[in-house]
Design a protein around this motif. Structure first.
Motif, mmCIF file in Angstrom:
data_model
loop_
_atom_site.group_PDB
_atom_site.id
_atom_site.type_symbol
_atom_site.label_atom_id
_atom_site.label_comp_id
_atom_site.label_asym_id
_atom_site.label_seq_id
_atom_site.Cartn_x
_atom_site.Cartn_y
_atom_site.Cartn_z
ATOM 1 N N LEU A 8 7.734 -10.332 -13.559
ATOM 2 C CA LEU A 8 6.369 -10.535 -12.691
ATOM 3 C C LEU A 8 7.218 -11.028 -11.461
ATOM 4 C CD1 LEU A 8 3.859 -12.412 -14.891
ATOM 5 C CD2 LEU A 8 3.834 -10.147 -14.197
ATOM 6 N N LEU A 9 8.178 -11.711 -11.139
ATOM 7 C CA LEU A 9 8.781 -12.136 -9.878
ATOM 8 C C LEU A 9 9.544 -10.814 -9.429
ATOM 9 C CD1 LEU A 9 9.518 -14.404 -7.960
ATOM 10 C CD2 LEU A 9 11.745 -14.671 -9.315
ATOM 11 N N LEU A 10 10.109 -10.015 -10.232
ATOM 12 C CA LEU A 10 10.845 -8.783 -9.506
ATOM 13 C C LEU A 10 9.797 -7.878 -9.170
ATOM 14 C CD1 LEU A 10 13.637 -8.293 -12.324
ATOM 15 C CD2 LEU A 10 13.883 -8.986 -9.702
ATOM 16 N N CYS A 11 8.693 -7.727 -9.714
ATOM 17 C CA CYS A 11 7.545 -7.169 -9.229
ATOM 18 C C CYS A 11 6.831 -7.252 -7.892
ATOM 19 C CB CYS A 11 6.438 -6.948 -10.220
ATOM 20 S SG CYS A 11 7.142 -6.019 -11.876
ATOM 21 N N ALA A 12 6.713 -8.813 -7.659
ATOM 22 C CA ALA A 12 6.097 -9.460 -6.648
ATOM 23 C C ALA A 12 7.306 -9.093 -5.556
ATOM 24 C CB ALA A 12 6.041 -10.839 -6.743
ATOM 25 N N LEU A 13 8.510 -9.461 -5.583
ATOM 26 C CA LEU A 13 9.602 -9.112 -4.653
ATOM 27 C C LEU A 13 9.465 -7.628 -4.258
ATOM 28 C CD1 LEU A 13 12.581 -11.340 -6.218
ATOM 29 C CD2 LEU A 13 11.099 -11.756 -4.142
ATOM 30 N N VAL A 18 8.504 -3.354 -0.093
ATOM 31 C CA VAL A 18 7.745 -2.375 0.439
ATOM 32 C C VAL A 18 6.887 -2.331 1.649
ATOM 33 C CG1 VAL A 18 6.212 -0.608 -0.333
ATOM 34 C CG2 VAL A 18 7.858 -1.111 -1.908
ATOM 35 N N ILE A 19 6.087 -3.591 1.544
ATOM 36 C CA ILE A 19 5.224 -3.946 2.868
ATOM 37 C C ILE A 19 6.067 -4.179 4.118
ATOM 38 C CG2 ILE A 19 3.598 -5.750 3.775
ATOM 39 C CD1 ILE A 19 2.991 -6.087 0.802
ATOM 40 N N ILE A 20 7.293 -4.857 3.894
ATOM 41 C CA ILE A 20 8.131 -4.952 5.069
ATOM 42 C C ILE A 20 8.608 -3.717 5.841
ATOM 43 C CG2 ILE A 20 10.377 -6.093 5.727
ATOM 44 C CD1 ILE A 20 9.821 -8.438 3.850
ATOM 45 N N LEU A 21 9.040 -2.985 4.923
ATOM 46 C CA LEU A 21 9.640 -1.563 5.126
ATOM 47 C C LEU A 21 8.534 -0.742 5.932
ATOM 48 C CD1 LEU A 21 11.889 -0.701 2.241
ATOM 49 C CD2 LEU A 21 12.603 -1.402 4.381
ATOM 50 N N GLN A 35 5.782 -1.881 7.363
ATOM 51 C CA GLN A 35 5.424 -2.612 8.723
ATOM 52 C C GLN A 35 6.789 -2.181 9.916
ATOM 53 O OE1 GLN A 35 5.186 -6.810 8.100
ATOM 54 N NE2 GLN A 35 3.080 -6.565 8.182
ATOM 55 N N HIS A 36 7.991 -2.160 9.410
ATOM 56 C CA HIS A 36 9.043 -1.757 10.067
ATOM 57 C C HIS A 36 8.892 -0.369 10.637
ATOM 58 C CE1 HIS A 36 12.849 -2.044 11.925
ATOM 59 N NE2 HIS A 36 13.305 -0.888 11.336
ATOM 60 N N ALA A 37 8.681 0.707 9.908
ATOM 61 C CA ALA A 37 8.596 2.154 9.877
ATOM 62 C C ALA A 37 7.212 2.499 10.590
ATOM 63 C CB ALA A 37 8.449 2.877 8.716
ATOM 64 N N PHE A 38 6.004 1.566 10.438
ATOM 65 C CA PHE A 38 4.771 1.784 10.995
ATOM 66 C C PHE A 38 4.138 0.547 11.469
ATOM 67 C CE2 PHE A 38 5.436 4.920 7.601
ATOM 68 C CZ PHE A 38 5.108 5.930 8.092
ATOM 69 N N PRO A 39 4.456 0.250 12.716
ATOM 70 C CA PRO A 39 3.931 -1.123 13.422
ATOM 71 C C PRO A 39 2.707 -1.297 13.112
ATOM 72 C CG PRO A 39 5.694 -0.237 14.719
ATOM 73 C CD PRO A 39 5.467 1.091 13.795
ATOM 74 N N GLU A 40 1.897 -0.234 13.200
ATOM 75 C CA GLU A 40 0.285 -0.479 13.206
ATOM 76 C C GLU A 40 -0.188 -0.393 11.749
ATOM 77 O OE1 GLU A 40 -1.416 2.488 15.719
ATOM 78 O OE2 GLU A 40 -0.607 1.393 17.705
ATOM 79 N N PHE A 41 0.880 -0.452 10.780
ATOM 80 C CA PHE A 41 0.726 -0.398 9.427
ATOM 81 C C PHE A 41 -0.505 -1.355 8.961
ATOM 82 C CE2 PHE A 41 1.099 -1.554 4.866
ATOM 83 C CZ PHE A 41 0.706 -0.351 4.063
ATOM 84 N N LEU A 42 -0.608 -2.491 9.286
ATOM 85 C CA LEU A 42 -1.346 -3.828 8.934
ATOM 86 C C LEU A 42 -1.890 -4.364 10.228
ATOM 87 C CD1 LEU A 42 0.734 -5.705 6.254
ATOM 88 C CD2 LEU A 42 -1.348 -4.413 6.064
#
Length: 349
Positions: free
Chosen positions: A327-332, A337-340, A342-349
């Motif tokens: 579960l910890l590995l899945c959360a990480l 994935v969310i950080i990547l 955001q970095h690729a698409f600044p307007e993602f969130l």
């Protein structure tokens, strides 16, 4: 042969022998003779040569005590269990509470005996040809397999149902294979569920060997759940571990295999471990004493064959990941994935 506590039920020709075994300590004490003592006293001043590997008591006395464990077996009763011209009992099993003993022979008859009194309570024709194997469910249903291509479920002497392992395999004719073995087994972590396992082998030997099959059934309604090939070596016997986790298979060529009961996938295999037909298999009991003997192994299977050898097969404890770590590995991974994104698409969130 079947075991129940310290009782053994074993077939010999057309008879079933009930034996009881117990452990005893064999004590043997040897005393030095008079001449030997005199000789020792005369030559006491001379140096003595000791034979290598011989322990001499520190007390200097001539008494030697030997204590060793031995198994004492006594024959309690003998009953005739087969009345065919072949005079051969083929199989024997105890029920779960050791109150009944069931035998099957070359005459195709099933006989049910009260145990330990060995009073016959049932005697009925189960198969047209000899019975290859049988087993008893926790609610005392009897499963039998015979050379007449049939696998039958009985409640006392009444037929409950007949099994067809190839019902959904139109490409396999009914009389191309016959049943060889059957065993009930538990389901790990689910006490209310019961499984039945059967082995099917080719009826005739072909130049190009046909594969054998192992089937898993629901042990309550006897519906097929899964069937898998288990190699082209002809299966001779089947065993199920106490927890129902593992299946053991022996072959006529002396090979031994262990399968995972859930998926029927092979986990362990030794080709020609004996070099001749394997007559029986047994998993080490999953009791405190049995687990102590297994050590750092998940299961231990004992095989015996016509070569009069007994061999031990061990399954090491399989490595596994704890649930919390998965579960910890899945959360990480989700966070990465969310950080990547955001970095690729600044307007993602």
């Amino acid at each position: 042969m079947a075991l129940a506590d310290n009782f053994i039920a074993a077939g010999q020709d057309a008879s079933c022998h009930i034996l009881r075994y117990s452990e005893a300590v064999h004590k043997e004490e040897k005393r030095a003779g008079k001449k030997e003592k005199e000789g020792n006293s005369v030559n006491s001043k001379a140096p003595r040569k000791r034979k290598p590997g011989v322990n001499v008591p520190e007390s200097g006395g001539g008494n030697v005590r030997n204590e060793s464990q031995e198994i004492v077996v006594e024959n309690l009763k003998v009953v005739q269990s087969d009345f065919s011209s072949d005079e051969l009992q083929k199989c024997v099993r105890f029920n779960q509470d050791r109150s009944l003993l069931v035998t099957g022979g070359a005459d195709g008859f099933i006989k049910v005996w009260e145990f330990p009194g060995m009073k016959k309570t049932l005697d009925f024709k189960a198969h047209d040809l000899e019975i290859e194997d049988l087993d008893i469910s926790p609610d005392n249903k009897i499963i039998t397999v015979g050379r007449d291509f049939k696998c039958c479920v009985w409640k006392k002497d009444q037929l409950v149902t007949g099994l067809r392992w190839n019902e959904n395999m139109d490409y396999i004719p009914d009389k191309m294979y016959r049943y060889q073995s059957c065993r009930f087994g538990k389901v790990e972590d689910n006490k209310e569920t019961l499984r039945l396992y059967t082995v099917q082998i080719p009826y005739k030997r072909e130049r190009k060997p046909l594969p054998c099959y192992i089937s898993k059934w629901d042990g309550k309604n006897f519906l097929p759940l899964l069937t898998q090939q288990c190699g082209k070596e002809v299966i001779s016997c089947l065993a199920v571990s106490d927890s129902g986790t593992f299946l053991g298979l022996g072959t006529v060529t002396g090979s031994v295999a262990i399968y995972i009961s859930f998926s029927l996938q092979r986990l362990y295999y030794v080709k020609e471990a004996h070099g001749i037909v394997i007559t029986d298999l047994a998993f080490l009991p999953e009791t405190p004493r049995g687990k102590q003997l297994m050590g750092n192994n998940e299961a231990a299977l004992i095989s015996v064959a016509v070569d009069s050898c007994c061999k031990l097969h061990l399954i090491p404890i399989r490595s596994s990941f704890p649930v919390w770590l998965v579960l910890l590995l899945c959360a990480l991974m989700i966070i990465v994935v969310i950080i990547l994104l955001q970095h690729a698409f600044p307007e993602f969130l």
